[in-house]
Design a protein around this motif. Sequence first.
Motif, PDB file in Angstrom:
ATOM      1  N   SER A  22      11.968  -6.934  -8.531  1.00  0.00           N
ATOM      2  CA  SER A  22      13.031  -7.282  -9.588  1.00  0.00           C
ATOM      3  C   SER A  22      14.258  -7.541  -8.828  1.00  0.00           C
ATOM      4  CB  SER A  22      13.296  -6.389 -10.791  1.00  0.00           C
ATOM      5  OG  SER A  22      12.059  -6.100 -11.453  1.00  0.00           O
ATOM      6  N   SER A  23      15.139  -8.564  -9.288  1.00  0.00           N
ATOM      7  CA  SER A  23      16.287  -9.110  -8.646  1.00  0.00           C
ATOM      8  C   SER A  23      17.576  -8.215  -9.003  1.00  0.00           C
ATOM      9  CB  SER A  23      16.750 -10.428  -9.080  1.00  0.00           C
ATOM     10  OG  SER A  23      15.694 -11.616  -9.067  1.00  0.00           O
ATOM     11  N   LEU A  24      18.357  -8.074  -8.214  1.00  0.00           N
ATOM     12  CA  LEU A  24      19.641  -7.204  -8.236  1.00  0.00           C
ATOM     13  C   LEU A  24      20.490  -8.022  -9.256  1.00  0.00           C
ATOM     14  CD1 LEU A  24      19.954  -6.224  -4.453  1.00  0.00           C
ATOM     15  CD2 LEU A  24      19.186  -4.652  -6.375  1.00  0.00           C
ATOM     16  N   ASP A  25      21.032  -7.185  -9.962  1.00  0.00           N
ATOM     17  CA  ASP A  25      22.397  -7.447 -10.947  1.00  0.00           C
ATOM     18  C   ASP A  25      23.457  -8.176  -9.798  1.00  0.00           C
ATOM     19  OD1 ASP A  25      24.480  -8.205 -12.617  1.00  0.00           O
ATOM     20  OD2 ASP A  25      24.363  -6.294 -13.525  1.00  0.00           O
ATOM     21  N   GLN A  26      23.558  -9.442  -9.759  1.00  0.00           N
ATOM     22  CA  GLN A  26      24.772  -9.988  -8.956  1.00  0.00           C
ATOM     23  C   GLN A  26      26.161  -9.469  -9.358  1.00  0.00           C
ATOM     24  OE1 GLN A  26      23.999 -11.667  -6.284  1.00  0.00           O
ATOM     25  NE2 GLN A  26      21.656 -11.230  -6.886  1.00  0.00           N
ATOM     26  N   ASN A  27      26.256  -8.845 -10.416  1.00  0.00           N
ATOM     27  CA  ASN A  27      27.559  -8.488 -10.917  1.00  0.00           C
ATOM     28  C   ASN A  27      27.926  -6.846 -10.510  1.00  0.00           C
ATOM     29  OD1 ASN A  27      28.315 -10.886 -12.064  1.00  0.00           O
ATOM     30  ND2 ASN A  27      27.325 -10.268 -14.041  1.00  0.00           N
ATOM     31  N   ALA A  28      26.985  -6.338 -10.083  1.00  0.00           N
ATOM     32  CA  ALA A  28      27.077  -4.930  -9.881  1.00  0.00           C
ATOM     33  C   ALA A  28      27.588  -4.865  -8.519  1.00  0.00           C
ATOM     34  CB  ALA A  28      25.697  -4.155  -9.859  1.00  0.00           C
ATOM     35  N   LEU A  62       0.768  -1.494  -0.110  1.00  0.00           N
ATOM     36  CA  LEU A  62      -0.119   0.008  -0.043  1.00  0.00           C
ATOM     37  C   LEU A  62       0.975   1.204   0.123  1.00  0.00           C
ATOM     38  CD1 LEU A  62      -2.888  -1.002   2.505  1.00  0.00           C
ATOM     39  CD2 LEU A  62      -2.650  -1.237   0.185  1.00  0.00           C
ATOM     40  N   LYS A  63       2.186   1.082  -0.308  1.00  0.00           N
ATOM     41  CA  LYS A  63       3.113   2.284  -0.316  1.00  0.00           C
ATOM     42  C   LYS A  63       3.678   2.410  -1.741  1.00  0.00           C
ATOM     43  CE  LYS A  63       3.837   2.204   4.771  1.00  0.00           C
ATOM     44  NZ  LYS A  63       3.022   3.570   4.953  1.00  0.00           N
ATOM     45  N   ASN A  64       2.893   2.590  -2.871  1.00  0.00           N
ATOM     46  CA  ASN A  64       3.619   2.408  -4.056  1.00  0.00           C
ATOM     47  C   ASN A  64       4.708   3.502  -4.526  1.00  0.00           C
ATOM     48  OD1 ASN A  64       1.909   4.825  -4.104  1.00  0.00           O
ATOM     49  ND2 ASN A  64       0.786   4.136  -6.067  1.00  0.00           N
ATOM     50  N   TYR A  65       4.814   4.535  -3.635  1.00  0.00           N
ATOM     51  CA  TYR A  65       5.903   5.462  -3.935  1.00  0.00           C
ATOM     52  C   TYR A  65       7.221   4.865  -3.168  1.00  0.00           C
ATOM     53  CZ  TYR A  65       4.568   6.338   1.194  1.00  0.00           C
ATOM     54  OH  TYR A  65       3.977   6.243   2.313  1.00  0.00           O
ATOM     55  N   ILE A  66       7.239   3.841  -2.337  1.00  0.00           N
ATOM     56  CA  ILE A  66       8.425   3.107  -1.986  1.00  0.00           C
ATOM     57  C   ILE A  66       8.744   2.106  -2.984  1.00  0.00           C
ATOM     58  CG2 ILE A  66       9.701   1.751  -0.340  1.00  0.00           C
ATOM     59  CD1 ILE A  66       7.934   3.076   1.550  1.00  0.00           C
ATOM     60  N   SER A  67       9.832   2.276  -3.991  1.00  0.00           N
ATOM     61  CA  SER A  67      10.290   1.560  -5.007  1.00  0.00           C
ATOM     62  C   SER A  67      10.863   0.113  -4.573  1.00  0.00           C
ATOM     63  CB  SER A  67      11.253   2.172  -5.778  1.00  0.00           C
ATOM     64  OG  SER A  67      11.474   1.575  -6.809  1.00  0.00           O
ATOM     65  N   ASP A  68      11.678   0.270  -3.489  1.00  0.00           N
ATOM     66  CA  ASP A  68      12.535  -1.028  -3.086  1.00  0.00           C
ATOM     67  C   ASP A  68      13.206  -0.421  -1.744  1.00  0.00           C
ATOM     68  OD1 ASP A  68      13.572  -3.415  -3.133  1.00  0.00           O
ATOM     69  OD2 ASP A  68      14.551  -3.295  -4.705  1.00  0.00           O
ATOM     70  N   ILE A  69      13.559  -1.584  -1.051  1.00  0.00           N
ATOM     71  CA  ILE A  69      14.741  -1.518   0.226  1.00  0.00           C
ATOM     72  C   ILE A  69      15.715  -2.489  -0.177  1.00  0.00           C
ATOM     73  CG2 ILE A  69      14.688  -1.568   2.320  1.00  0.00           C
ATOM     74  CD1 ILE A  69      11.981  -0.456   2.946  1.00  0.00           C
ATOM     75  N   ILE A  70      16.961  -1.906  -0.031  1.00  0.00           N
ATOM     76  CA  ILE A  70      18.084  -2.795  -0.525  1.00  0.00           C
ATOM     77  C   ILE A  70      19.099  -2.724   0.519  1.00  0.00           C
ATOM     78  CG2 ILE A  70      19.948  -2.878  -2.311  1.00  0.00           C
ATOM     79  CD1 ILE A  70      18.536  -1.234  -4.112  1.00  0.00           C
ATOM     80  N   LEU A  71      19.586  -4.229   0.890  1.00  0.00           N
ATOM     81  CA  LEU A  71      20.462  -4.500   1.923  1.00  0.00           C
ATOM     82  C   LEU A  71      21.934  -4.488   1.383  1.00  0.00           C
ATOM     83  CD1 LEU A  71      18.303  -7.047   3.732  1.00  0.00           C
ATOM     84  CD2 LEU A  71      18.383  -4.454   4.114  1.00  0.00           C
ATOM     85  N   ILE A  72      22.783  -3.587   1.793  1.00  0.00           N
ATOM     86  CA  ILE A  72      24.208  -3.797   1.191  1.00  0.00           C
ATOM     87  C   ILE A  72      25.325  -3.792   2.522  1.00  0.00           C
ATOM     88  CG2 ILE A  72      25.957  -2.383  -0.182  1.00  0.00           C
ATOM     89  CD1 ILE A  72      23.799  -0.780  -1.069  1.00  0.00           C
TER      90      ILE A  72
END
Length: 588
Positions: A131-137, A108-118
């Motif tokens: 969508s999956s992250l690019d494993q080579n990035a 219900l929060k379509n303005y949040i595109s993604d949350i990424i753990l690095i």
Amino acid sequence: MKRRSFGNRILMIFIPFIIIILLFTAFIGYKSYYNSLKKDKEKSMEILIEQISDNFDYYFRDIKTMIVYVSNNSKINEAFKYYQDMNIEERYFLKNEIDENNANVNILKNYISDIILIGNNGYKQNLPNNSSLDQNADLLELDWIKNYDSSKRIYFTMPHYTDYYARYLKDHLVVSAVFPIQEHGQHIGFIQGDLDYDKLNSVLEKVHDQNDIKISMVSETGRIIFDQDISRVNQEIDEMIYTKLLGSTGTFVIDSNREPAMYVYQQSEVTGWYLLAEISYRSMMKGAKEVFNQIVFVILPVSIIFVIAISYMLSLYIKRPLEKLCTKVEHADLEHYQEDSEEYGSLEIDKLGWKFDELLRRMDSMIKQVYLSEIRRQNAEIEVLREQITPHFMYNSLQLIKTEAVIAKNRRISRIVTSFSMLLRYSMDHTVKAVTIKDEINYISDYLNIYQMRYEGKFEYEIKVDDLLLKYQTQKMILQPIVENSIKHGLKDIAQGGDIKIIIYAENSCCYCEVWDNGKGIPEEKLQTLKESLCREESESGHIGVINVHQRMRLAYGDGFGIIDIRNDRDGYTKFILKIGYLTEGEK
């Protein structure tokens, strides 16, 4: 000496004087309108900027909240520290646990595109439904990660493209909030929350479509973040404008090579970015120019012609209206007054006639009011007698039913009628607002006895109260809505074995009351909604009586009283905790 006629005197003196006044009034009116329009435009822009800034700050705060929420998952710290040492099975189960925790983060929060753990150890993962992250990035080489701002707990990035996914969307812009994660003073990774740029920028596009105002968002360093012209994003703003951005809010005018324009800005409390609104003076004064043309080419000419015509008519017909008015005054009859709106042909004489009609209307109205007041007084006396008769008639009728039940040896009906009679007498006494705790306990006992006889075996109840507290006062009928809520909602699906407890105790010179029930409890989402309704003192469907009790206690004793907590305890009881009064000598 030649005498001029009344009409000539008006034409030679009155008309030029009125024309001069009209011209002067038109000039002053236009000038005032111009200044007022300028101030109104500036004020409306300030309000608009404040509203838009609040909208953006809502999104920015929300993404910060989501990031902090995600960071509380201990499995993420585990991944940031030990992922490189785990085998495939351990990594698989760890990923599933993190995905399960984050599955509904952006629902219900379509303005949040993604949350990424690095992680610094090479670990990277995003929301499971994205969508999956690019494993080579190499996400650690991203500019905003590599050169992160260690002075801020959470910092925001400039707009950037999401080129770190396996399926790269070339035109997908986001603005990110980055949370560096540390443990024991050692930096171990980042949590990055992406906000959909188009969703946020649509807030500005709606304003652009409806106004001549241009709105941009500028970073603290002067780079454009949001703008109607997408090509200007990440570009430097005009130096002349940037140097004027001083303080959290302000207004300034710049008269550059282009047409002069007014600027209003406000700094975000969350990001520190500036929301900047621009409107040209030509657009701002468009309405003033139209008003000026109407005054000069329409209103003034028509007014001059009208003044001349009225003056001429006044000189011809001033005698006839005066005679007409005198005749009306002579034949006025208040006893048979009938309102009319007769016109006399002259503004001044009309006013005299209207004032005379108004005088007659007031006198007629006063006569009618005195008559109606007398009727109301008599009706009120009848109503008082009726109010005195009705309760006594009902009590006598209930007493008759009880007597018949006793004669018939039906003790159950007798107990029901006795309890109901006490309830009726207590609730219908509107002269008393505050009662003793003893009276309130007796009332709720009668109330519960009736429900026990209606639903035999459904529940038992227990009331615990120190005898010393019975003499203190509280507000009338504060327990009944809470207990009714427990029976109708908490014990709704229970056929037997229900339990209701009422506990009244003293603490810190105040009196508290707890109402427990072992029913089905309140769902967490509905419990949170009910608590928010109590804070806002807004009625919520299904709990109007509960919120009414809270409002009455706050009105009687002030903030801090009323329902102070609602919770589902682990012992299986739902508990309402109320602060119901002071324990002072004045309340005994």
